[in-house]
Design a protein around this motif. Sequence first.
Motif, PDB file in Angstrom:
ATOM      1  N   CYS A  48      -7.009  47.679  20.503  1.00  0.00           N
ATOM      2  CA  CYS A  48      -7.839  48.766  21.017  1.00  0.00           C
ATOM      3  C   CYS A  48      -9.055  48.185  21.727  1.00  0.00           C
ATOM      4  CB  CYS A  48      -8.279  49.648  19.850  1.00  0.00           C
ATOM      5  SG  CYS A  48      -9.233  51.075  20.363  1.00  0.00           S
ATOM      6  N   SER A  50     -11.903  49.217  21.644  1.00  0.00           N
ATOM      7  CA  SER A  50     -13.081  49.271  20.773  1.00  0.00           C
ATOM      8  C   SER A  50     -13.217  48.007  19.914  1.00  0.00           C
ATOM      9  CB  SER A  50     -13.011  50.505  19.874  1.00  0.00           C
ATOM     10  OG  SER A  50     -11.913  50.397  18.990  1.00  0.00           O
ATOM     11  N   HIS A  65      -7.266  49.009  13.397  1.00  0.00           N
ATOM     12  CA  HIS A  65      -7.417  50.405  12.948  1.00  0.00           C
ATOM     13  C   HIS A  65      -6.354  51.321  13.547  1.00  0.00           C
ATOM     14  CE1 HIS A  65      -9.698  50.152  16.716  1.00  0.00           C
ATOM     15  NE2 HIS A  65      -9.289  51.393  16.897  1.00  0.00           N
ATOM     16  N   GLU A  66      -5.283  50.718  14.084  1.00  0.00           N
ATOM     17  CA  GLU A  66      -4.180  51.549  14.583  1.00  0.00           C
ATOM     18  C   GLU A  66      -2.895  51.013  13.971  1.00  0.00           C
ATOM     19  OE1 GLU A  66      -4.245  52.511  18.770  1.00  0.00           O
ATOM     20  OE2 GLU A  66      -6.338  51.941  18.929  1.00  0.00           O
ATOM     21  N   ASP A 151      -4.744  56.512  18.233  1.00  0.00           N
ATOM     22  CA  ASP A 151      -5.594  56.688  19.416  1.00  0.00           C
ATOM     23  C   ASP A 151      -4.865  57.230  20.645  1.00  0.00           C
ATOM     24  OD1 ASP A 151      -7.673  55.855  17.925  1.00  0.00           O
ATOM     25  OD2 ASP A 151      -8.144  54.061  19.061  1.00  0.00           O
TER      26      ASP A 151
HETATM   27 ZN   LIG Z   1      -8.513  52.355  18.612  1.00  0.00          ZN
END
Ligand SMILES: [Zn+2]
Length: 346
Positions: A48, A50, A65-66, A151
């Motif tokens: 990601c 981020s 986080h995915e 996401d």
């Molecule tokens: Zn993400």
Amino acid sequence: MPVSAVPDEMTVPRFLGKSTGKIDFVKKLVPEPGPGELLVRVKANALCGSERRQFFGGSEVTPGHEAAGVVADAGPGTHTAVGTPGVIYLMYFCGECRSCKLGFTNQCLNKRGDVGFNKDGGYGPYTLINESIFFPVDEDIPLAEATMLLDVMGTTRHAIERGQRLRQDVESIGIAGAGPVGLGALAMAKILFGAEATVLVSDLVPYRLGLAERLGGEVVDLREQTLAEGVRSHGLDAIDLVIDTSGKSVARQSYLEVLAKRGVLVCAGHGEDLNLDVSRDLIAPERAVLGSEYFCYCELASNLELLREHRPYLRQIITHKYPVQDIKEAFELFFEGNTGKVIVEQ
Ligand SMILES: [Zn+2]
Ligand SMILES: [Zn+2]
């Protein structure tokens, strides 16, 4: 009790940063699930944008986080069977505050953390989570594709629907940025509004614009034309709903110039500023500018239905897969921009 043997130790990537994206691999104990907790054997985790700060600056916890994986062990008082596949929701919401009770788990008033940012996430082979943030998926969905529930589909649909609440008759959609979230917004707009809707996507990277075109977007190549020129070249005067995934001032500002009367601009990408002349930009044309952050846990169920229905279309967003050993290389390619969604598997 675990079905298959869970090892005592595991090897996890450690993000050291040092401005170069240095990553080494270290041994860690595999945690044991306590009451209400699940130990998830992670199979796939999507990269990601981020995570840029963690990649270049380092991270105390294991990022990711995915994540999608399979329950490997379940603590006392849980109801999810060992062996259940599923995805992990980012936010440790409380489930009891005013926001959570209304379903707005992404705006929990007592949030206890974010997976992969201040709790160990999905780039390690095992991660320990609260059962409340696990979302089971069907066994026939490959776990790499299941990561798109997060996401790619979740964040973008939430943003689109926040806009739709203020604008019911959307005929044209503009998407700033054709990174993975922008491509997700394009795909979800096509799915939710149908083929009649014009979905315009702007970016500077040819690879990403090519991908956007394949997904049915009307592309604006900002190396060759301004956004306003691009909008006109696709036969539009103005755009009803804009989703900004770029986080760039210049993008938001230029979309504001082509936003229709009663138009809505939803900012879903963190980053820079937006300057508003409130009378001219908002009051007179009755436009709205909104923020949109992640999505609500309860939205996962209907997104799973959409994923089931549109898997061949949606999986075009995933362009690269790497084994976790090559995670540094995966990030380098991803940050160069010549990818859609990049997945690390193990
Ligand atoms: Zn993400
Ligand atoms: Zn809460």
